[in-house]
Design a protein around this motif. Structure first.
Motif, PDB file in Angstrom:
ATOM      1  N   ASP A 346       0.831  -1.205   0.000  1.00  0.00           N
ATOM      2  CA  ASP A 346       0.000   0.000   0.000  1.00  0.00           C
ATOM      3  C   ASP A 346       0.863   1.250   0.000  1.00  0.00           C
ATOM      4  O   ASP A 346       0.604   2.195  -0.758  1.00  0.00           O
ATOM      5  N   ALA A 347       1.904   1.266   0.845  1.00  0.00           N
ATOM      6  CA  ALA A 347       2.784   2.445   0.904  1.00  0.00           C
ATOM      7  C   ALA A 347       3.501   2.662  -0.424  1.00  0.00           C
ATOM      8  O   ALA A 347       3.585   3.799  -0.928  1.00  0.00           O
ATOM      9  N   LEU A 348       4.008   1.590  -1.022  1.00  0.00           N
ATOM     10  CA  LEU A 348       4.714   1.709  -2.304  1.00  0.00           C
ATOM     11  C   LEU A 348       3.771   2.195  -3.404  1.00  0.00           C
ATOM     12  O   LEU A 348       4.172   3.006  -4.262  1.00  0.00           O
ATOM     13  N   SER A 349       2.533   1.737  -3.365  1.00  0.00           N
ATOM     14  CA  SER A 349       1.571   2.152  -4.391  1.00  0.00           C
ATOM     15  C   SER A 349       1.226   3.632  -4.282  1.00  0.00           C
ATOM     16  O   SER A 349       0.765   4.236  -5.255  1.00  0.00           O
ATOM     17  N   ARG A 350       1.448   4.214  -3.106  1.00  0.00           N
ATOM     18  CA  ARG A 350       1.171   5.634  -2.884  1.00  0.00           C
ATOM     19  C   ARG A 350       2.415   6.504  -3.055  1.00  0.00           C
ATOM     20  O   ARG A 350       2.402   7.684  -2.716  1.00  0.00           O
ATOM     21  N   GLY A 351       3.502   5.918  -3.554  1.00  0.00           N
ATOM     22  CA  GLY A 351       4.691   6.708  -3.869  1.00  0.00           C
ATOM     23  C   GLY A 351       5.867   6.523  -2.941  1.00  0.00           C
ATOM     24  O   GLY A 351       6.910   7.170  -3.118  1.00  0.00           O
ATOM     25  N   ALA A 352       5.741   5.682  -1.929  1.00  0.00           N
ATOM     26  CA  ALA A 352       6.870   5.436  -1.027  1.00  0.00           C
ATOM     27  C   ALA A 352       7.983   4.692  -1.754  1.00  0.00           C
ATOM     28  O   ALA A 352       7.761   4.045  -2.789  1.00  0.00           O
ATOM     29  N   ARG A 353       9.170   4.753  -1.169  1.00  0.00           N
ATOM     30  CA  ARG A 353      10.336   4.089  -1.754  1.00  0.00           C
ATOM     31  C   ARG A 353      11.032   3.284  -0.676  1.00  0.00           C
ATOM     32  O   ARG A 353      11.224   3.772   0.443  1.00  0.00           O
ATOM     33  N   ALA A 354      11.387   2.043  -0.975  1.00  0.00           N
ATOM     34  CA  ALA A 354      12.125   1.201  -0.033  1.00  0.00           C
ATOM     35  C   ALA A 354      13.614   1.440  -0.234  1.00  0.00           C
ATOM     36  O   ALA A 354      14.165   1.143  -1.301  1.00  0.00           O
ATOM     37  N   THR A 355      14.279   1.997   0.781  1.00  0.00           N
ATOM     38  CA  THR A 355      15.725   2.217   0.679  1.00  0.00           C
ATOM     39  C   THR A 355      16.502   0.950   0.999  1.00  0.00           C
ATOM     40  O   THR A 355      17.687   0.841   0.682  1.00  0.00           O
ATOM     41  N   VAL A 356      15.840  -0.023   1.629  1.00  0.00           N
ATOM     42  CA  VAL A 356      16.410  -1.349   1.865  1.00  0.00           C
ATOM     43  C   VAL A 356      15.241  -2.288   2.115  1.00  0.00           C
ATOM     44  O   VAL A 356      14.217  -1.887   2.668  1.00  0.00           O
ATOM     45  N   GLY A 357      15.370  -3.531   1.681  1.00  0.00           N
ATOM     46  CA  GLY A 357      14.324  -4.512   1.900  1.00  0.00           C
ATOM     47  C   GLY A 357      13.107  -4.241   1.042  1.00  0.00           C
ATOM     48  O   GLY A 357      13.208  -3.779  -0.093  1.00  0.00           O
ATOM     49  N   GLY A 358      11.941  -4.603   1.578  1.00  0.00           N
ATOM     50  CA  GLY A 358      10.700  -4.313   0.891  1.00  0.00           C
ATOM     51  C   GLY A 358       9.938  -5.518   0.395  1.00  0.00           C
ATOM     52  O   GLY A 358       8.869  -5.360  -0.192  1.00  0.00           O
ATOM     53  N   SER A 359      10.460  -6.734   0.628  1.00  0.00           N
ATOM     54  CA  SER A 359       9.758  -7.894   0.089  1.00  0.00           C
ATOM     55  C   SER A 359       9.962  -9.128   0.963  1.00  0.00           C
ATOM     56  O   SER A 359      10.795  -9.142   1.883  1.00  0.00           O
ATOM     57  N   VAL A 360       9.191 -10.173   0.644  1.00  0.00           N
ATOM     58  CA  VAL A 360       9.297 -11.447   1.356  1.00  0.00           C
ATOM     59  C   VAL A 360      10.579 -12.149   0.931  1.00  0.00           C
ATOM     60  O   VAL A 360      10.915 -12.197  -0.256  1.00  0.00           O
ATOM     61  N   GLN A 361      11.288 -12.698   1.904  1.00  0.00           N
ATOM     62  CA  GLN A 361      12.526 -13.422   1.623  1.00  0.00           C
ATOM     63  C   GLN A 361      12.228 -14.890   1.301  1.00  0.00           C
ATOM     64  O   GLN A 361      13.018 -15.570   0.693  1.00  0.00           O
TER      65      GLN A 361
END
Length: 482
Positions: A346-361
């Motif tokens: 939801d955050a990424l869809s609203r324009g956020a950016r992951a500077t590290v991580g961001g997904s299931v390992q």
């Protein structure tokens, strides 16, 4: 060959009615790292709950008459046994809910500290002399146990949340019936075993695991003999139990949800603040009620702080929680992972950016994540995530930072970093939270004598220190003519 299914630390039988009991039904407990079963645990029913209440009523009559000093000696032995079995307890907690073993070893110390404090305090439970206006009367107060306590504990601190409730209850002369979380019942059973080994009388601490919490809980809410409810868990369930407890006017302690903000002002020590955010946010994979959930950084230092936070987060080792060098383990179950994923997406869809991580390992592992440019309407800023994700939001003024921090229905814990002494006082007093850490990301760590609890929808009552002990005591006034 020892496997997780026959690991010697696991426990499967319930304890109630003076016996360790198997039940016709069982439910499995799983190791979150691999989703392997570690055993099938007794699945208790409403009938078992009623038998436990009957047994507790008899046990209470004897236990409340035991000299408080003697009660303290038994508690002290319980404390000592926890350290004798430290590795077993730590391993069991890790197997049940996936917390890194370096953290579960620390939890043994944390859990035992409540027993130690209450063991010392038990002999100090007393009343006071009250001056009266009539010369032919003398007044005094006495503190007496509330009675039978029903406790419901969460999975994220399988030992600490139990001893924080059971130690003051038992020190006060109450007896407790405990329903542990479905994900982590074995630690509770082990602690009951150690209580009995320490000399705790039969049925003073009964443990009833169940896969049907609502059904098991109903008899406790209905029975007039059960005089106290203590619950740690979600606000939604807490509200429901509060309503149920009102029908028999039980004493109630509720430690509910959190949504902790962390304010970093431009004059803060950024290196230290980032280290504290990492410690607060990623401990137990972000699955603690006082974990930082929202990071607010003053604009002048936002880029620099985010860079430092990203570097420190990237160094965290995600892996097998039984390994000594693992920093972050899995989340406890699929529902928790799904919520973390939904918040990040939801955050990424609203324009956020992951500077590290961001997904299931893989499996139940989610990468330690830092998000920047997070939209104010994002789910992660409105709901408790309970996962290893740190959203960073920029603010300009002290007033704006406080407004953002207080803009939540919850009020459990909040944090702020600043070198300005005047600001430190202003912020500490303005934050609408029951626990405030100023230049301190873990204000309640290792401190059994301080109050723990929240404001607003984060609950009622306090645990820890004399505040927590008083939750299990009734004050009786005695007036005597002479």
């Amino acid at each position: 060959m020892t496997t997780l299914l026959n690991d010697p630390v696991t426990r499967t039988r319930a304890y109630f009615g003076g016996e360790w009991r198997s039940t016709p039904r069982t439910f499995e407990v799983f190791y979150p790292s691999t989703l392997e079963s570690i055993g099938a645990v007794a699945d208790c029913t409403e009938g078992d709950a009623r038998r436990a209440i009957d047994a507790a009523e008899l046990a209470l009559k004897e236990w409340r008459r035991v000299n408080p000093y003697q009660r303290g000696k038994i508690l002290r032995k319980w404390h000592d046994l926890m350290f004798e079995r430290k590795e077993d307890l730590a391993r069991l907690m890790t197997l049940e809910m996936g917390k890194p073993i370096s953290e579960t070893r620390g939890e043994v110390h944390y859990a035992a500290s409540f027993i130690e404090w209450c063991a010392e305090e038990a002999g100090r439970i007393s009343g006071e002399r009250v001056s009266l206006r009539m010369g032919n009367k003398r007044g005094l107060t006495a503190q007496e146990p509330v009675g039978i306590v029903y406790a419901v504990t969460p999975w994220n601190f399988p030992a600490g949340m139990i001893t924080r409730k059971a130690a003051p209850a038992l020190a006060a002369g109450c007896v407790m019936i405990l329903k542990p979380a479905e994900q982590s019942p074995m630690t509770a059973l082990y602690l009951a075993e150690l209580w009995l080994e320490a000399g705790g009388p039969a049925n003073t601490l009964q443990v009833l695991p169940t896969s049907d919490a609502a059904a098991l809980t109903a008899p406790f809410m209905e029975d007039e003999r059960v005089r106290k409810l203590t619950f740690t868990g979600s606000t939604a369930v807490g509200r429901l139990l509060y309503q149920q407890a009102a029908r028999t006017l039980k004493r109630v302690s509720l430690e509910l949800g959190g949504h902790a903000p962390f304010l970093i002002f431009a004059d803060a020590d950024l290196e230290r603040a980032a280290r504290e955010v990492v410690g607060s946010k990623f401990r137990n994979a972000g699955q603690t009620c006082i974990s930082t959930n929202r990071v607010y950084v003053q604009r002048e230092v936002a880029d620099e702080f985010t860079r430092i936070l990203t570097e420190k987060t990237a160094k965290l080792r995600l892996g097998d929680p039984l390994s000594d060098d693992t920093g972050v383990g899995p989340v406890v179950e699929q529902a928790g992972l799904d919520k973390v994923k939904a918040h990040v997406e939801d955050a990424l869809s609203r324009g956020a950016r992951a500077t590290v991580g961001g997904s299931v390992q893989g499996g139940l592992y989610f990468q330690p994540t830092v998000l920047t440019d997070v939209d104010p309407d994002s789910l992660i800023l409105r709901e408790e995530t309970f996962g290893p994700v740190a959203p960073v939001v920029v603010f300009d003024t002290e007033e704006e930072g406080l407004r953002l921090a207080n803009d939540s229905e919850y009020g459990l814990a909040a944090y702020a970093y600043t070198r300005d002494l005047s600001r430190a006082w202003r912020v500490a007093e303005a934050l609408e939270y029951g626990i405030v850490g100023i230049n301190d990301g873990v204000p309640s760590a290792g401190a059994p004598h301080v109050p723990f609890g929240g404001m607003k929808n984060s609950g009622v009552g306090r645990e820890g220190g004399h505040w927590g002990l008083e939750e299990y005591l009734e004050t009786k006034f005695i007036s005597m003519g002479v």
